[in-house]
Write a protein that holds these residues in place. Structure first.
Motif, PDB file in Angstrom:
ATOM      1  N   ARG A  51      -0.633   0.092  -4.918  1.00  0.00           N
ATOM      2  CA  ARG A  51      -0.733   1.445  -4.344  1.00  0.00           C
ATOM      3  C   ARG A  51      -0.691   1.389  -2.823  1.00  0.00           C
ATOM      4  O   ARG A  51       0.066   2.113  -2.178  1.00  0.00           O
ATOM      5  N   ASP A  52      -1.504   0.499  -2.239  1.00  0.00           N
ATOM      6  CA  ASP A  52      -1.570   0.397  -0.786  1.00  0.00           C
ATOM      7  C   ASP A  52      -0.218   0.008  -0.189  1.00  0.00           C
ATOM      8  O   ASP A  52       0.210   0.563   0.824  1.00  0.00           O
ATOM      9  N   ALA A  53       0.461  -0.930  -0.830  1.00  0.00           N
ATOM     10  CA  ALA A  53       1.780  -1.361  -0.341  1.00  0.00           C
ATOM     11  C   ALA A  53       2.787  -0.212  -0.423  1.00  0.00           C
ATOM     12  O   ALA A  53       3.598  -0.022   0.503  1.00  0.00           O
ATOM     13  N   LEU A  54       2.731   0.555  -1.499  1.00  0.00           N
ATOM     14  CA  LEU A  54       3.654   1.691  -1.632  1.00  0.00           C
ATOM     15  C   LEU A  54       3.369   2.779  -0.596  1.00  0.00           C
ATOM     16  O   LEU A  54       4.302   3.355  -0.032  1.00  0.00           O
ATOM     17  N   ILE A  55       2.112   3.054  -0.359  1.00  0.00           N
ATOM     18  CA  ILE A  55       1.769   4.067   0.646  1.00  0.00           C
ATOM     19  C   ILE A  55       2.316   3.646   2.009  1.00  0.00           C
ATOM     20  O   ILE A  55       2.922   4.456   2.723  1.00  0.00           O
ATOM     21  N   LEU A  56       2.111   2.391   2.370  1.00  0.00           N
ATOM     22  CA  LEU A  56       2.636   1.895   3.651  1.00  0.00           C
ATOM     23  C   LEU A  56       4.150   1.982   3.697  1.00  0.00           C
ATOM     24  O   LEU A  56       4.729   2.417   4.699  1.00  0.00           O
ATOM     25  N   GLN A  57       4.792   1.561   2.629  1.00  0.00           N
ATOM     26  CA  GLN A  57       6.248   1.570   2.596  1.00  0.00           C
ATOM     27  C   GLN A  57       6.801   2.988   2.703  1.00  0.00           C
ATOM     28  O   GLN A  57       7.718   3.248   3.487  1.00  0.00           O
ATOM     29  N   LEU A  58       6.275   3.895   1.907  1.00  0.00           N
ATOM     30  CA  LEU A  58       6.789   5.263   1.918  1.00  0.00           C
ATOM     31  C   LEU A  58       6.486   5.974   3.234  1.00  0.00           C
ATOM     32  O   LEU A  58       7.328   6.701   3.750  1.00  0.00           O
ATOM     33  N   SER A  59       5.301   5.764   3.774  1.00  0.00           N
ATOM     34  CA  SER A  59       4.953   6.443   5.033  1.00  0.00           C
ATOM     35  C   SER A  59       5.715   5.863   6.217  1.00  0.00           C
ATOM     36  O   SER A  59       6.106   6.594   7.123  1.00  0.00           O
ATOM     37  N   SER A  60       5.963   4.564   6.216  1.00  0.00           N
ATOM     38  CA  SER A  60       6.712   3.973   7.333  1.00  0.00           C
ATOM     39  C   SER A  60       8.187   4.338   7.277  1.00  0.00           C
ATOM     40  O   SER A  60       8.863   4.333   8.298  1.00  0.00           O
ATOM     41  N   GLY A  61       8.680   4.680   6.091  1.00  0.00           N
ATOM     42  CA  GLY A  61      10.075   5.106   5.954  1.00  0.00           C
ATOM     43  C   GLY A  61      10.258   6.584   6.222  1.00  0.00           C
ATOM     44  O   GLY A  61      11.352   7.108   6.093  1.00  0.00           O
ATOM     45  N   GLY A  62       9.197   7.264   6.574  1.00  0.00           N
ATOM     46  CA  GLY A  62       9.279   8.691   6.869  1.00  0.00           C
ATOM     47  C   GLY A  62       9.369   9.549   5.620  1.00  0.00           C
ATOM     48  O   GLY A  62       9.613  10.736   5.701  1.00  0.00           O
ATOM     49  N   GLY A  63       9.170   8.942   4.459  1.00  0.00           N
ATOM     50  CA  GLY A  63       9.262   9.680   3.205  1.00  0.00           C
ATOM     51  C   GLY A  63       7.986  10.414   2.865  1.00  0.00           C
ATOM     52  O   GLY A  63       6.964  10.264   3.530  1.00  0.00           O
ATOM     53  N   GLN A  64       8.076  11.190   1.826  1.00  0.00           N
ATOM     54  CA  GLN A  64       6.937  11.939   1.324  1.00  0.00           C
ATOM     55  C   GLN A  64       6.040  10.996   0.530  1.00  0.00           C
ATOM     56  O   GLN A  64       6.508  10.285  -0.344  1.00  0.00           O
ATOM     57  N   VAL A  65       4.769  10.992   0.854  1.00  0.00           N
ATOM     58  CA  VAL A  65       3.799  10.172   0.121  1.00  0.00           C
ATOM     59  C   VAL A  65       3.026  11.114  -0.796  1.00  0.00           C
ATOM     60  O   VAL A  65       2.284  11.969  -0.318  1.00  0.00           O
ATOM     61  N   PRO A  66       3.213  10.958  -2.114  1.00  0.00           N
ATOM     62  CA  PRO A  66       2.469  11.827  -3.035  1.00  0.00           C
ATOM     63  C   PRO A  66       0.965  11.655  -2.843  1.00  0.00           C
ATOM     64  O   PRO A  66       0.489  10.547  -2.603  1.00  0.00           O
ATOM     65  N   ALA A  67       0.249  12.747  -2.958  1.00  0.00           N
ATOM     66  CA  ALA A  67      -1.208  12.705  -2.818  1.00  0.00           C
ATOM     67  C   ALA A  67      -1.845  12.273  -4.125  1.00  0.00           C
ATOM     68  O   ALA A  67      -1.322  12.546  -5.209  1.00  0.00           O
ATOM     69  N   ASP A  68      -2.960  11.601  -4.019  1.00  0.00           N
ATOM     70  CA  ASP A  68      -3.750  11.238  -5.183  1.00  0.00           C
ATOM     71  C   ASP A  68      -4.491  12.493  -5.648  1.00  0.00           C
ATOM     72  O   ASP A  68      -4.751  13.404  -4.858  1.00  0.00           O
ATOM     73  N   ARG A  69      -4.820  12.544  -6.907  1.00  0.00           N
ATOM     74  CA  ARG A  69      -5.600  13.662  -7.442  1.00  0.00           C
ATOM     75  C   ARG A  69      -7.081  13.285  -7.472  1.00  0.00           C
ATOM     76  O   ARG A  69      -7.420  12.109  -7.456  1.00  0.00           O
ATOM     77  N   ALA A  70      -7.902  14.271  -7.574  1.00  0.00           N
ATOM     78  CA  ALA A  70      -9.343  14.020  -7.670  1.00  0.00           C
ATOM     79  C   ALA A  70      -9.707  13.428  -9.026  1.00  0.00           C
ATOM     80  O   ALA A  70     -10.682  12.707  -9.158  1.00  0.00           O
ATOM     81  N   GLY A  71      -8.899  13.708 -10.042  1.00  0.00           N
ATOM     82  CA  GLY A  71      -9.158  13.199 -11.386  1.00  0.00           C
ATOM     83  C   GLY A  71      -7.917  13.332 -12.237  1.00  0.00           C
ATOM     84  O   GLY A  71      -6.962  14.014 -11.854  1.00  0.00           O
ATOM     85  N   TYR A  72      -7.936  12.685 -13.374  1.00  0.00           N
ATOM     86  CA  TYR A  72      -6.794  12.685 -14.283  1.00  0.00           C
ATOM     87  C   TYR A  72      -7.290  12.940 -15.701  1.00  0.00           C
ATOM     88  O   TYR A  72      -8.380  12.504 -16.074  1.00  0.00           O
ATOM     89  N   ALA A  73      -6.491  13.632 -16.493  1.00  0.00           N
ATOM     90  CA  ALA A  73      -6.845  13.895 -17.884  1.00  0.00           C
ATOM     91  C   ALA A  73      -6.550  12.648 -18.713  1.00  0.00           C
ATOM     92  O   ALA A  73      -5.476  12.066 -18.603  1.00  0.00           O
TER      93      ALA A  73
END
Length: 146
Positions: A51-73
């Protein structure tokens, strides 16, 4: 994911799956003991790292970083060891599916990362099946939705 999706969308979808896996392991771990609980912690750590590697990769590429949710069903109640192990298998299979879906949309290093993630999830799902006593312990095409 649509057929016209690009690498950023594919990786964003994989990131969303990693978020869900991390959340699920919080539920899974409380119903396990000893070696299985340690395996759940290691699995959660692996998903956090990805997750951390993807966040860095997507944010450094100027792309949209999906937000995490507070919870999942959850797909069903997790109330004991058996249901926790069942969810661990399912979470790894679902996450593998997102990484498999990313493969045709990626090239080079991104494709190698997606393949490594798919393999990692498939191996972990196999280990969870073995721990749960599920047979067969392997599936012919990891990440492929039945």
């Amino acid at each position: 994911m649509s057929p016209t999706s690009g690498p950023a969308q594919a990786l964003g979808d994989a990131l969303a799956a990693e978020y869900a896996a991390i959340w699920a392991y919080g539920v899974i771990g409380v119903h396990l003991t000893e070696a299985a609980r340690s395996a759940a912690r290691a699995a959660e750590a692996a998903h956090r790292s990805r997750r951390d590697a993807l966040i860095l990769q997507l944010s450094s590429g100027g792309g949209q970083v999906p937000a995490d949710r507070a919870g999942y069903a959850l797909p069903y109640p997790v109330t004991d060891r058996a249901s926790a192990l069942k969810l661990a298998v399912e979470i790894e299979e679902r996450t593998a599916g997102h990484w498999r879906a990313a493969l045709p949309h990626t090239t080079g290093a991104d494709r190698n990362k997606a393949l490594a993630a798919l393999t990692d999830c498939a191996l972990r799902a196999t280990r969870w099946r073995r721990t749960a006593g599920v047979t067969p312990v392997t599936v012919p095409f990891p990440g492929r939705q039945a």
